[in-house]
Design a protein around this motif. Structure first.
Motif, mmCIF file in Angstrom:
data_model
loop_
_atom_site.group_PDB
_atom_site.id
_atom_site.type_symbol
_atom_site.label_atom_id
_atom_site.label_comp_id
_atom_site.label_asym_id
_atom_site.label_seq_id
_atom_site.Cartn_x
_atom_site.Cartn_y
_atom_site.Cartn_z
ATOM 1 N N LEU A 39 43.461 29.008 38.131
ATOM 2 C CA LEU A 39 43.790 29.143 39.552
ATOM 3 C C LEU A 39 45.086 29.932 39.717
ATOM 4 O O LEU A 39 45.204 30.778 40.606
ATOM 5 N N THR A 40 46.038 29.644 38.845
ATOM 6 C CA THR A 40 47.310 30.370 38.884
ATOM 7 C C THR A 40 47.081 31.853 38.629
ATOM 8 O O THR A 40 47.683 32.719 39.285
ATOM 9 N N LEU A 41 46.204 32.159 37.667
ATOM 10 C CA LEU A 41 45.883 33.557 37.372
ATOM 11 C C LEU A 41 45.230 34.233 38.574
ATOM 12 O O LEU A 41 45.612 35.357 38.940
ATOM 13 N N LEU A 42 44.265 33.562 39.193
ATOM 14 C CA LEU A 42 43.577 34.145 40.344
ATOM 15 C C LEU A 42 44.542 34.431 41.490
ATOM 16 O O LEU A 42 44.539 35.531 42.064
ATOM 17 N N ILE A 43 45.398 33.480 41.798
ATOM 18 C CA ILE A 43 46.360 33.672 42.883
ATOM 19 C C ILE A 43 47.328 34.794 42.538
ATOM 20 O O ILE A 43 47.624 35.672 43.368
ATOM 21 N N GLY A 44 47.821 34.791 41.299
ATOM 22 C CA GLY A 44 48.771 35.821 40.880
ATOM 23 C C GLY A 44 48.178 37.217 40.932
ATOM 24 O O GLY A 44 48.834 38.167 41.389
ATOM 25 N N GLU A 45 46.931 37.367 40.479
ATOM 26 C CA GLU A 45 46.278 38.670 40.538
ATOM 27 C C GLU A 45 46.006 39.065 41.990
ATOM 28 O O GLU A 45 46.117 40.243 42.353
ATOM 29 N N GLY A 46 45.664 38.088 42.823
ATOM 30 C CA GLY A 46 45.448 38.381 44.235
ATOM 31 C C GLY A 46 46.697 38.940 44.888
ATOM 32 O O GLY A 46 46.641 39.913 45.653
ATOM 33 N N VAL A 47 47.849 38.358 44.568
ATOM 34 C CA VAL A 47 49.124 38.834 45.106
ATOM 35 C C VAL A 47 49.421 40.239 44.578
ATOM 36 O O VAL A 47 49.853 41.127 45.335
ATOM 37 N N LYS A 48 49.194 40.462 43.280
ATOM 38 C CA LYS A 48 49.458 41.771 42.684
ATOM 39 C C LYS A 48 48.615 42.860 43.344
ATOM 40 O O LYS A 48 49.119 43.932 43.684
ATOM 41 N N PHE A 49 47.338 42.570 43.575
ATOM 42 C CA PHE A 49 46.461 43.543 44.220
ATOM 43 C C PHE A 49 46.857 43.750 45.684
ATOM 44 O O PHE A 49 46.738 44.853 46.214
ATOM 45 N N ALA A 50 47.345 42.691 46.333
ATOM 46 C CA ALA A 50 47.771 42.817 47.733
ATOM 47 C C ALA A 50 48.958 43.765 47.863
ATOM 48 O O ALA A 50 49.085 44.485 48.857
ATOM 49 N N HIS A 51 49.818 43.783 46.843
ATOM 50 C CA HIS A 51 50.997 44.638 46.874
ATOM 51 C C HIS A 51 50.714 46.065 46.384
ATOM 52 O O HIS A 51 51.539 46.957 46.589
ATOM 53 N N ASP A 52 49.581 46.264 45.720
ATOM 54 C CA ASP A 52 49.260 47.590 45.183
ATOM 55 C C ASP A 52 47.763 47.839 45.358
ATOM 56 O O ASP A 52 46.960 47.534 44.472
ATOM 57 N N SER A 53 47.392 48.387 46.490
ATOM 58 C CA SER A 53 45.977 48.580 46.806
ATOM 59 C C SER A 53 45.279 49.554 45.862
ATOM 60 O O SER A 53 44.046 49.548 45.761
ATOM 61 N N GLU A 54 46.042 50.388 45.150
ATOM 62 C CA GLU A 54 45.427 51.329 44.215
ATOM 63 C C GLU A 54 44.734 50.605 43.052
ATOM 64 O O GLU A 54 43.844 51.165 42.402
ATOM 65 N N LEU A 55 45.129 49.362 42.817
ATOM 66 C CA LEU A 55 44.505 48.599 41.738
ATOM 67 C C LEU A 55 43.015 48.389 41.977
ATOM 68 O O LEU A 55 42.234 48.271 41.036
ATOM 69 N N LEU A 67 36.811 38.957 37.700
ATOM 70 C CA LEU A 67 37.938 38.576 38.560
ATOM 71 C C LEU A 67 38.214 39.675 39.576
ATOM 72 O O LEU A 67 38.372 39.412 40.778
ATOM 73 N N VAL A 68 38.245 40.909 39.115
ATOM 74 C CA VAL A 68 38.489 42.027 40.030
ATOM 75 C C VAL A 68 37.338 42.174 41.020
ATOM 76 O O VAL A 68 37.562 42.459 42.206
ATOM 77 N N GLU A 69 36.118 41.963 40.575
ATOM 78 C CA GLU A 69 34.977 42.019 41.490
ATOM 79 C C GLU A 69 35.122 40.995 42.608
ATOM 80 O O GLU A 69 34.817 41.275 43.771
ATOM 81 N N ALA A 90 31.395 35.385 36.500
ATOM 82 C CA ALA A 90 31.225 35.670 37.930
ATOM 83 C C ALA A 90 31.092 34.375 38.717
ATOM 84 O O ALA A 90 31.710 34.210 39.782
ATOM 85 N N GLU A 91 30.305 33.448 38.191
ATOM 86 C CA GLU A 91 30.133 32.158 38.873
ATOM 87 C C GLU A 91 31.432 31.369 38.877
ATOM 88 O O GLU A 91 31.794 30.752 39.893
ATOM 89 N N PHE A 92 32.151 31.398 37.750
ATOM 90 C CA PHE A 92 33.398 30.637 37.688
ATOM 91 C C PHE A 92 34.407 31.123 38.708
ATOM 92 O O PHE A 92 35.045 30.313 39.399
ATOM 93 N N TRP A 93 34.621 32.438 38.799
ATOM 94 C CA TRP A 93 35.620 32.933 39.753
ATOM 95 C C TRP A 93 35.204 32.623 41.179
ATOM 96 O O TRP A 93 36.060 32.369 42.035
ATOM 97 N N TRP A 94 33.903 32.613 41.458
ATOM 98 C CA TRP A 94 33.445 32.185 42.788
ATOM 99 C C TRP A 94 33.833 30.727 43.022
ATOM 100 O O TRP A 94 34.346 30.375 44.098
ATOM 101 N N CYS A 95 33.594 29.883 42.024
ATOM 102 C CA CYS A 95 33.958 28.465 42.149
ATOM 103 C C CYS A 95 35.465 28.297 42.345
ATOM 104 O O CYS A 95 35.910 27.476 43.166
ATOM 105 N N ALA A 96 36.252 29.060 41.584
ATOM 106 C CA ALA A 96 37.711 28.966 41.706
ATOM 107 C C ALA A 96 38.169 29.359 43.096
ATOM 108 O O ALA A 96 39.042 28.706 43.693
ATOM 109 N N ARG A 97 37.600 30.427 43.626
ATOM 110 C CA ARG A 97 37.947 30.852 44.979
ATOM 111 C C ARG A 97 37.599 29.763 45.996
ATOM 112 O O ARG A 97 38.381 29.469 46.897
ATOM 113 N N LYS A 98 36.432 29.135 45.832
ATOM 114 C CA LYS A 98 36.030 28.070 46.760
ATOM 115 C C LYS A 98 36.966 26.864 46.652
ATOM 116 O O LYS A 98 37.239 26.198 47.651
#
Length: 215
Positions: free
Chosen positions: A142-158, A173-175, A114-122
């Motif tokens: 970072l690549t994973l975070l951005i890629g998952e962010g894009v995937k969720f942006a295109h499919d809100s049901e995720l 990451l999902v949190e 949880a702390e790491f993904w917060w740091c990555a986002r910052k």
């Protein structure tokens, strides 16, 4: 105990900003192995070939990655740093040294997921919210975070799915994505990133210089 500073010119969250002198001693002890960075800074002395370039770095916080970040800044880049992964062995005195030098860093020893993904986002959150031009991504997080962010942006049901059995890394990451939903345009962040490199070394800096010259 954590030290958190949020300013308009730089931001950091680290274990203890009073450790910076110890960080300086660690860098002095590693001076010989960092000579290639010093040579590159001398080569471009008086010039700023990375001026205007935003670089997000997800790296192991150790002497070479610190010298890497210092060199990027010396050549004009805007830099933000997080660890390369959760539970990373961050050298807290070096993180304090980076913060003392007014470079944005979000790193402390053995972060949880949880702390790491917060740091990555910052590390991706540059001043106007548009994200970095380039990423240095030792473990690909970072690549994973951005890629998952894009995937969720295109499919809100995720966002509605249950990730409790997916493992701590994916769950946290999902949190994070849920927490920043509507506040981060992941598609724009992805579109802005024009270069992704894995190693915080002199060759990567030279590639960034070439990339910035062509932007």
């Amino acid at each position: 105990m954590f030290e958190y500073v949020d300013r308009t010119d730089y931001t950091y969250k680290i274990a203890d900003d009073g450790l910076y002198e110890q960080g300086g001693e660690l860098m002095d002890a590693a001076k010989e192995e960092l000579a290639d960075f010093e040579a590159l800074r001398r080569e471009y002395e008086g010039r700023s070939p990375l001026k205007g370039l935003r670089v997000a770095c997800s790296v192991r916080v150790a002497p070479r990655s610190v010298a890497f970040a210092q060199t990027l800044v010396a050549l004009g880049a805007d830099v933000r740093i997080c660890p390369e992964d959760a539970n990373s062995d961050v050298m807290d005195p070096l993180a304090a040294l980076i913060a003392h030098q007014k470079i944005s860093i979000f790193a402390w020893d053995t972060t949880s997921y949880a702390e790491f993904w917060w740091c990555a986002r910052k590390a991706l959150a540059f001043a106007d919210g548009k994200g970095p031009d380039a990423v240095i991504d030792e473990a690909g997080r970072l690549t994973l975070l951005i890629g998952e962010g894009v995937k969720f942006a295109h499919d809100s049901e995720l966002y509605q799915k249950d990730y409790s059995e997916a493992g701590d890394e994916t769950f946290e990451l999902v949190e994070l994505l849920r927490t920043v939903r509507g506040r981060v345009d992941w598609v724009s962040v992805s579109d802005r990133v024009g270069m992704s490199l894995a190693s915080p070394d002199v060759e990567s800096i030279r590639r960034l210089i070439g990339f910035n010259a062509e932007k």
